[in-house]
Design a protein around this motif. Sequence first.
Motif, PDB file in Angstrom:
ATOM      1  N   THR A   1      72.835   6.915 -31.387  1.00 23.72           N
ATOM      2  CA  THR A   1      72.595   5.579 -31.945  1.00 23.72           C
ATOM      3  C   THR A   1      72.239   4.547 -30.884  1.00 23.72           C
ATOM      4  O   THR A   1      71.606   3.534 -31.192  1.00 23.72           O
ATOM      5  N   ILE A   2      72.639   4.777 -29.611  1.00 24.44           N
ATOM      6  CA  ILE A   2      72.348   3.787 -28.569  1.00 24.44           C
ATOM      7  C   ILE A   2      71.096   4.148 -27.778  1.00 24.44           C
ATOM      8  O   ILE A   2      70.752   3.464 -26.820  1.00 24.44           O
ATOM      9  N   TYR A   3      70.431   5.219 -28.193  1.00 24.43           N
ATOM     10  CA  TYR A   3      69.276   5.682 -27.428  1.00 24.43           C
ATOM     11  C   TYR A   3      68.212   4.598 -27.299  1.00 24.43           C
ATOM     12  O   TYR A   3      67.734   4.293 -26.208  1.00 24.43           O
ATOM     13  N   GLY A   4      67.826   4.001 -28.434  1.00 20.56           N
ATOM     14  CA  GLY A   4      66.760   3.009 -28.415  1.00 20.56           C
ATOM     15  C   GLY A   4      67.096   1.817 -27.550  1.00 20.56           C
ATOM     16  O   GLY A   4      66.250   1.324 -26.790  1.00 20.56           O
ATOM     17  N   ASP A   5      68.334   1.329 -27.628  1.00 21.33           N
ATOM     18  CA  ASP A   5      68.737   0.173 -26.817  1.00 21.33           C
ATOM     19  C   ASP A   5      68.682   0.501 -25.332  1.00 21.33           C
ATOM     20  O   ASP A   5      68.235  -0.321 -24.516  1.00 21.33           O
ATOM     21  N   ALA A   6      69.142   1.713 -24.977  1.00 23.95           N
ATOM     22  CA  ALA A   6      69.130   2.110 -23.565  1.00 23.95           C
ATOM     23  C   ALA A   6      67.701   2.230 -23.045  1.00 23.95           C
ATOM     24  O   ALA A   6      67.394   1.814 -21.917  1.00 23.95           O
ATOM     25  N   LEU A   7      66.812   2.776 -23.865  1.00 22.81           N
ATOM     26  CA  LEU A   7      65.418   2.921 -23.459  1.00 22.81           C
ATOM     27  C   LEU A   7      64.755   1.557 -23.312  1.00 22.81           C
ATOM     28  O   LEU A   7      63.999   1.316 -22.348  1.00 22.81           O
ATOM     29  N   LEU A   8      65.025   0.650 -24.229  1.00 28.03           N
ATOM     30  CA  LEU A   8      64.467  -0.699 -24.129  1.00 28.03           C
ATOM     31  C   LEU A   8      64.955  -1.409 -22.876  1.00 28.03           C
ATOM     32  O   LEU A   8      64.182  -2.120 -22.210  1.00 28.03           O
ATOM     33  N   ALA A   9      66.227  -1.209 -22.520  1.00 24.95           N
ATOM     34  CA  ALA A   9      66.769  -1.824 -21.309  1.00 24.95           C
ATOM     35  C   ALA A   9      66.066  -1.279 -20.072  1.00 24.95           C
ATOM     36  O   ALA A   9      65.740  -2.039 -19.140  1.00 24.95           O
ATOM     37  N   SER A  10      65.799   0.026 -20.042  1.00 20.82           N
ATOM     38  CA  SER A  10      65.091   0.629 -18.906  1.00 20.82           C
ATOM     39  C   SER A  10      63.682   0.071 -18.793  1.00 20.82           C
ATOM     40  O   SER A  10      63.195  -0.225 -17.687  1.00 20.82           O
ATOM     41  N   LEU A  11      63.016  -0.079 -19.920  1.00 24.53           N
ATOM     42  CA  LEU A  11      61.658  -0.619 -19.912  1.00 24.53           C
ATOM     43  C   LEU A  11      61.650  -2.070 -19.430  1.00 24.53           C
ATOM     44  O   LEU A  11      60.774  -2.472 -18.645  1.00 24.53           O
ATOM     45  N   LYS A  12      62.621  -2.847 -19.892  1.00 23.63           N
ATOM     46  CA  LYS A  12      62.700  -4.254 -19.490  1.00 23.63           C
ATOM     47  C   LYS A  12      62.889  -4.374 -17.991  1.00 23.63           C
ATOM     48  O   LYS A  12      62.283  -5.234 -17.336  1.00 23.63           O
ATOM     49  N   ALA A  13      63.720  -3.499 -17.415  1.00 24.02           N
ATOM     50  CA  ALA A  13      63.968  -3.533 -15.977  1.00 24.02           C
ATOM     51  C   ALA A  13      62.700  -3.251 -15.181  1.00 24.02           C
ATOM     52  O   ALA A  13      62.521  -3.755 -14.065  1.00 24.02           O
ATOM     53  N   LEU A  14      61.807  -2.443 -15.757  1.00 19.56           N
ATOM     54  CA  LEU A  14      60.564  -2.085 -15.071  1.00 19.56           C
ATOM     55  C   LEU A  14      59.411  -3.015 -15.433  1.00 19.56           C
ATOM     56  O   LEU A  14      58.339  -2.941 -14.820  1.00 19.56           O
ATOM     57  N   GLY A  15      59.595  -3.840 -16.446  1.00 20.17           N
ATOM     58  CA  GLY A  15      58.511  -4.709 -16.893  1.00 20.17           C
ATOM     59  C   GLY A  15      57.473  -3.986 -17.723  1.00 20.17           C
ATOM     60  O   GLY A  15      56.321  -4.433 -17.815  1.00 20.17           O
ATOM     61  N   LEU A  16      57.857  -2.853 -18.355  1.00 23.30           N
ATOM     62  CA  LEU A  16      56.942  -2.101 -19.217  1.00 23.30           C
ATOM     63  C   LEU A  16      57.216  -2.469 -20.676  1.00 23.30           C
ATOM     64  O   LEU A  16      58.356  -2.354 -21.134  1.00 23.30           O
ATOM     65  N   PRO A  17      56.219  -2.889 -21.428  1.00 20.45           N
ATOM     66  CA  PRO A  17      56.446  -3.175 -22.854  1.00 20.45           C
ATOM     67  C   PRO A  17      56.578  -1.873 -23.637  1.00 20.45           C
ATOM     68  O   PRO A  17      55.979  -0.853 -23.277  1.00 20.45           O
ATOM     69  N   PRO A  18      57.347  -1.865 -24.716  1.00 17.94           N
ATOM     70  CA  PRO A  18      57.536  -0.621 -25.483  1.00 17.94           C
ATOM     71  C   PRO A  18      56.261  -0.063 -26.083  1.00 17.94           C
ATOM     72  O   PRO A  18      56.170   1.142 -26.327  1.00 17.94           O
ATOM     73  N   HIS A  19      55.248  -0.910 -26.309  1.00 20.53           N
ATOM     74  CA  HIS A  19      54.023  -0.370 -26.891  1.00 20.53           C
ATOM     75  C   HIS A  19      53.237   0.493 -25.897  1.00 20.53           C
ATOM     76  O   HIS A  19      52.223   1.079 -26.267  1.00 20.53           O
ATOM     77  N   ARG A  20      53.706   0.585 -24.664  1.00 21.23           N
ATOM     78  CA  ARG A  20      53.091   1.504 -23.690  1.00 21.23           C
ATOM     79  C   ARG A  20      53.700   2.906 -23.778  1.00 21.23           C
ATOM     80  O   ARG A  20      53.256   3.812 -23.076  1.00 21.23           O
ATOM     81  N   VAL A  21      54.706   3.089 -24.637  1.00 18.43           N
ATOM     82  CA  VAL A  21      55.430   4.363 -24.694  1.00 18.43           C
ATOM     83  C   VAL A  21      55.250   5.010 -26.068  1.00 18.43           C
ATOM     84  O   VAL A  21      55.471   4.385 -27.097  1.00 18.43           O
ATOM     85  N   VAL A  22      54.836   6.275 -26.047  1.00 21.06           N
ATOM     86  CA  VAL A  22      54.725   7.081 -27.257  1.00 21.06           C
ATOM     87  C   VAL A  22      55.891   8.065 -27.259  1.00 21.06           C
ATOM     88  O   VAL A  22      56.006   8.901 -26.369  1.00 21.06           O
ATOM     89  N   LEU A  23      56.766   7.938 -28.240  1.00 22.87           N
ATOM     90  CA  LEU A  23      57.915   8.824 -28.361  1.00 22.87           C
ATOM     91  C   LEU A  23      57.542   9.983 -29.277  1.00 22.87           C
ATOM     92  O   LEU A  23      57.265   9.788 -30.465  1.00 22.87           O
ATOM     93  N   GLU A  24      57.511  11.186 -28.708  1.00 24.94           N
ATOM     94  CA  GLU A  24      57.111  12.369 -29.479  1.00 24.94           C
ATOM     95  C   GLU A  24      58.348  13.014 -30.089  1.00 24.94           C
ATOM     96  O   GLU A  24      59.224  13.510 -29.382  1.00 24.94           O
ATOM     97  N   VAL A  25      58.405  12.988 -31.403  1.00 23.09           N
ATOM     98  CA  VAL A  25      59.531  13.540 -32.158  1.00 23.09           C
ATOM     99  C   VAL A  25      59.236  15.004 -32.447  1.00 23.09           C
ATOM    100  O   VAL A  25      58.166  15.321 -32.971  1.00 23.09           O
ATOM    101  N   PRO A  26      60.147  15.918 -32.113  1.00 25.82           N
ATOM    102  CA  PRO A  26      59.915  17.329 -32.456  1.00 25.82           C
ATOM    103  C   PRO A  26      59.738  17.492 -33.955  1.00 25.82           C
ATOM    104  O   PRO A  26      60.431  16.864 -34.753  1.00 25.82           O
TER     105      PRO A  26
END
Length: 425
Positions: free
Chosen positions: A118-143
């Motif tokens: 449940t905290i996966y998305g928040d943790a990923l957003l925090a990592s992106l924010k630290a790097l200055g990468l917007p989430p629309h630069r990331v494609v999450l491939e769901v099996p």
Amino acid sequence: MSMIDIDPPGFRPPRPVAGDAGKRRTVLYGAYTVFSVFQPVFSVSHRRAIGYHASLRAHGEDGGQIASHEVFTQAARRGDLLELGRLAESLHLGNFHAFDSHDEWLFLSLHPAALMDTIYGDALLASLKALGLPPHRVVLEVPEQAGGETPRFAAIVDGLRKAGFLIALGGFGAKHSNIDRVWHLHPDIVTLDPGILAQASEHSHLERVLPGMVSLLHESGQLVLMGGLATERDALIALECDVDFVQGQYFAGPSVDPVQPQAAAGRMDALSAALRLRVAERERMQAARLAPYVAALEHASAKIVAGDTLPDAAATLLALPEAARCFLLDASGRQIGDNVLPHGSVSQRAKRFRPLLHSEGASWERRPYFIHALRTPGRVHLTPPYLSINEAHLCVTASIATPAAAGEMQVICVDINWEAAAHHG
């Protein structure tokens, strides 16, 4: 004996930690040094890389390459799988950020367990924010098989999409795949399972189905990626299917560095030229194969105009080896009389589909062979191969519109057994 089998009793390696190898970030896990590689994803239309798919590689203490699945196997045995996965993801983000790029996507394959956290998305957003990468630069491939059809899984995927991530559904077409899953999850991109390509390369009838599958996904609102392209034939299949994105060793393998902007442009141009030649040659062979049927249909049309009945007018046409049936349509597409069949016994296949054999009064107004014939009377039209409703096999229908005695138009049609014709050709 592999490294994962020789741990002494009670041994536990250090927890996975971030490391550094020169200018590239790494992850240290026990005796392994784990690092990122990126395989470019190319847009067929743009002729350039539009993204990179991140994956892991590992070196042992001696610097030799270790299969990355061994690292994850060891992590799973020791309960470190999620932690190693998060560090690997952070590793990919950091190394991707170091690329001199501005618009490309980063494709991340998600482990089902991480996705359901449940905290996966928040943790990923925090990592992106630290790097200055917007989430629309990331494609999450769901099996494709992850999460089943549970409402919670769909809600998690929807939450990630609303947070700005693009969603890709990976491995479509494998095992229990179905289009319902695409409609349920609404991914932005669908990645075809490599097994589909392998089967299409071996079986021509499967290769014919692929464009329809891609077209269905397009009509459902998804872009389509075909990966695992290792040869020119693989790449030509992908282009002829009209996929949006391609990936594979034929274009570029995984690397720690980005590709040059125009790395695939020349290869794309060469493939497009080869595809044009391939299609032209196929059309030439089909035209040669169908020429006797076209000539015989024109002759039958002239005899109909002169007042002959369809059985008499079509006798020469039905004597051709793969002519399956002739039939006549009125100006509204309604069939006049029953099918006229070649002399001889009805095939076993036709007997199995006997309820569909008699077609007097049937309406074919929506069929291309009727529509196109009426648009330009006096000219023979040929359909692409399609599934005949009469015997459930591939056929090509040739048609021509001619004036009837009362002044209205009629359309004369002949079905050609394409499976047999292609075999003989």
